[in-house]
Design a protein around this motif. Sequence first.
Motif, PDB file in Angstrom:
ATOM      1  N   ARG A  73      26.170  73.811  53.392  1.00 42.54           N
ATOM      2  CA  ARG A  73      25.425  72.788  52.655  1.00 42.54           C
ATOM      3  C   ARG A  73      24.558  73.417  51.567  1.00 42.54           C
ATOM      4  O   ARG A  73      24.472  72.893  50.450  1.00 42.54           O
ATOM      5  N   GLU A  81      25.219  72.577  47.634  1.00 41.81           N
ATOM      6  CA  GLU A  81      24.345  71.419  47.487  1.00 41.81           C
ATOM      7  C   GLU A  81      24.429  70.795  46.095  1.00 41.81           C
ATOM      8  O   GLU A  81      24.136  69.603  45.922  1.00 41.81           O
ATOM      9  N   GLU A 111      30.552  66.112  50.655  1.00 40.43           N
ATOM     10  CA  GLU A 111      29.334  66.247  51.443  1.00 40.43           C
ATOM     11  C   GLU A 111      29.723  66.494  52.896  1.00 40.43           C
ATOM     12  O   GLU A 111      30.678  65.886  53.397  1.00 40.43           O
TER      13      GLU A 111
END
Length: 227
Positions: free
Chosen positions: A199, A203, A209
């Motif tokens: 992540r 990001e 995601e």
Amino acid sequence: MIHILVVEDDRHARRLLEAVLKREGYLVSTAEDGARAMDVLDQQHIDLIVLDIMMPNMDGYEFAKELRDAGSLIPVLMATAKHLPEDKKKGFRLGIDDYMTKPVDTEEMLLRIGALLRRSQIASARKLVVGNVVLDYDALTVTRGEEKQTLPQKEFYLLYKLLSYPDRIFTRIQLMDEIWGMESESSDTTVNVHINRLRKRFEGYPEFELVSVRGLGYKAVRQQCAD
């Protein structure tokens, strides 16, 4: 490494095919029927399937139909004692890619497997494209435009697995078993650590995601984004 799934109910034949394929450098998983093979596909990244027809629980025809109905393009080589033209035609109509009759000539089988892998470009370019992002399985790289990142092996395999099956939830135990191995002494919190690293790395990437599903595990969500 190319991963082949052998689906065959005869234990002797299954072990023979497994030994031949491993000797050629392939990673091999086995299943005794179509139902068990579906379980393997849920847990493993498979590049090619060698499939028998006559099996209990779910035969080869039913398995091939379910595989294609699900949208999977994994190459399938059917190897069976059924040899009549209508048997072959039925297999091809259901989406198999090639057909061999038993007893299997293992040298011919290896040649056919090589041809199928070349045709599908798996052997030379195993890549997953997610919008503007390209994951190269053999190089362990993630590329977006001019930016290229080489990931640690476990991080890459975890990301590749999740993005290969968008919106499918995987438990921590499933991911541990496949990526770290069932004999690993690492705890399932290892998955949490690697998810958090991924992540942080990505990001700024709008294409996907990594989502936590409370009480269950993780899934990847692909986003629709403009170029």
